[in-house]
Design an enzyme around this catalytic site. Structure first.
Site, PDB file in Angstrom:
ATOM      1  N   HIS A 131       0.848  -1.186  -0.149  1.00  0.00           N
ATOM      2  CA  HIS A 131       0.005  -0.016   0.015  1.00  0.00           C
ATOM      3  C   HIS A 131       0.879   1.217  -0.011  1.00  0.00           C
ATOM      4  O   HIS A 131       0.570   2.090  -0.585  1.00  0.00           O
ATOM      5  CB  HIS A 131      -1.090   0.048   1.119  1.00  0.00           C
ATOM      6  CG  HIS A 131      -2.196  -0.994   1.194  1.00  0.00           C
ATOM      7  ND1 HIS A 131      -1.906  -2.249   1.629  1.00  0.00           N
ATOM      8  CD2 HIS A 131      -3.217  -0.599   0.876  1.00  0.00           C
ATOM      9  CE1 HIS A 131      -3.129  -2.821   1.295  1.00  0.00           C
ATOM     10  NE2 HIS A 131      -3.851  -2.067   1.147  1.00  0.00           N
ATOM     11  N   HIS A 171       1.632  -3.109   9.929  1.00  0.00           N
ATOM     12  CA  HIS A 171       2.913  -3.149   9.351  1.00  0.00           C
ATOM     13  C   HIS A 171       3.766  -2.626  10.381  1.00  0.00           C
ATOM     14  O   HIS A 171       3.410  -2.038  11.239  1.00  0.00           O
ATOM     15  CB  HIS A 171       2.872  -2.301   8.041  1.00  0.00           C
ATOM     16  CG  HIS A 171       2.633  -3.189   6.828  1.00  0.00           C
ATOM     17  ND1 HIS A 171       3.561  -4.240   6.121  1.00  0.00           N
ATOM     18  CD2 HIS A 171       1.629  -3.010   5.899  1.00  0.00           C
ATOM     19  CE1 HIS A 171       2.830  -4.486   5.084  1.00  0.00           C
ATOM     20  NE2 HIS A 171       1.839  -4.061   4.937  1.00  0.00           N
ATOM     21  N   ASP A 175       8.689  -2.207   7.250  1.00  0.00           N
ATOM     22  CA  ASP A 175       7.710  -2.147   5.870  1.00  0.00           C
ATOM     23  C   ASP A 175       7.431  -0.984   5.295  1.00  0.00           C
ATOM     24  O   ASP A 175       7.395  -1.002   3.909  1.00  0.00           O
ATOM     25  CB  ASP A 175       6.312  -2.922   6.427  1.00  0.00           C
ATOM     26  CG  ASP A 175       6.769  -4.570   7.152  1.00  0.00           C
ATOM     27  OD1 ASP A 175       7.692  -5.014   6.727  1.00  0.00           O
ATOM     28  OD2 ASP A 175       6.189  -4.725   7.948  1.00  0.00           O
TER      29      ASP A 175
END
Length: 194
Positions: A131, A171, A175
């Site tokens: 994302h 996350h 990340d």
């Protein structure tokens, strides 16, 4: 390669990568997890834990906005006859699936799986944040082709998304950091004349 072929290839690659991701092992932590982002977002975590409907709404908006990469990619192919950002997005997801398949990280005990999260999986996330990478990739491309204000909006939305992802323990900090790094690296390493 024409636009329709590229979009069909993108859909096929997406289905393949989702199949790969869904087969990765679930890892449980053996001890406490240290993450500076978790420490910095304790307040966000507590606030959203008390408001699950708001958390679900934010996750839904986040997932819907990530789908805008398809719209942006189609726009870039149709208007600018450039598949550069689409190829970069495919590489983002390919590398994410590869890294996540090679290295499964333990899910924090506080992680709450939401029904509207993407990808739909019973296992924890993959290393790195797709994302984050996709939002950054779109924002970089928007700025490069003259949509500066839209680019700033997507960078701002990405910052909010990062706070939510780390704040809900979706996350780790690493990340999102690597997601940003991958987006910038691929955008400038992949030839722009695709």
């Amino acid at each position: 390669m024409d636009a329709i072929s590229l979009l069909l290839l993108s859909a096929a690659c997406g289905a393949l990568l989702l199949a790969i991701e869904s087969r990765a092992p679930v890892v449980r932590p053996k001890g406490p997890i240290h993450d500076l982002g978790f420490e910095l977002t304790k307040g966000v975590f507590a606030w959203l834990a008390k408001r699950p409907q708001i958390n679900e709404l934010l996750a839904l908006v986040n997932t819907a906005l990530c789908g805008s990469v398809i719209v942006w990619g189609g726009f870039r192919i149709a208007m600018h006859e450039s598949a550069h950002v689409v190829v970069c997005a495919l590489l983002v997801y390919f590398f994410r699936a590869f890294c996540g398949f090679c290295t499964a990280l333990p899910s924090p005990k506080e992680f709450t799986k939401l029904a509207v999260d993407w990808p739909p999986s019973e296992r924890f996330f993959f290393f790195y944040s797709g994302h984050t990478a996709i939002f950054a990739l779109m924002a970089i491309d928007m700025a490069a082709v003259g949509f500066g204000k839209l680019s700033l909006l997507f960078h701002f939305l990405n910052a909010l998304q990062i706070i939510r992802l780390v704040g809900t323990r979706g996350h780790y900090s690493i990340d999102v950091i690597i997601g940003l790094y991958v987006a910038y690296s691929l955008y400038y390493l992949v030839p722009a004349n695709l």
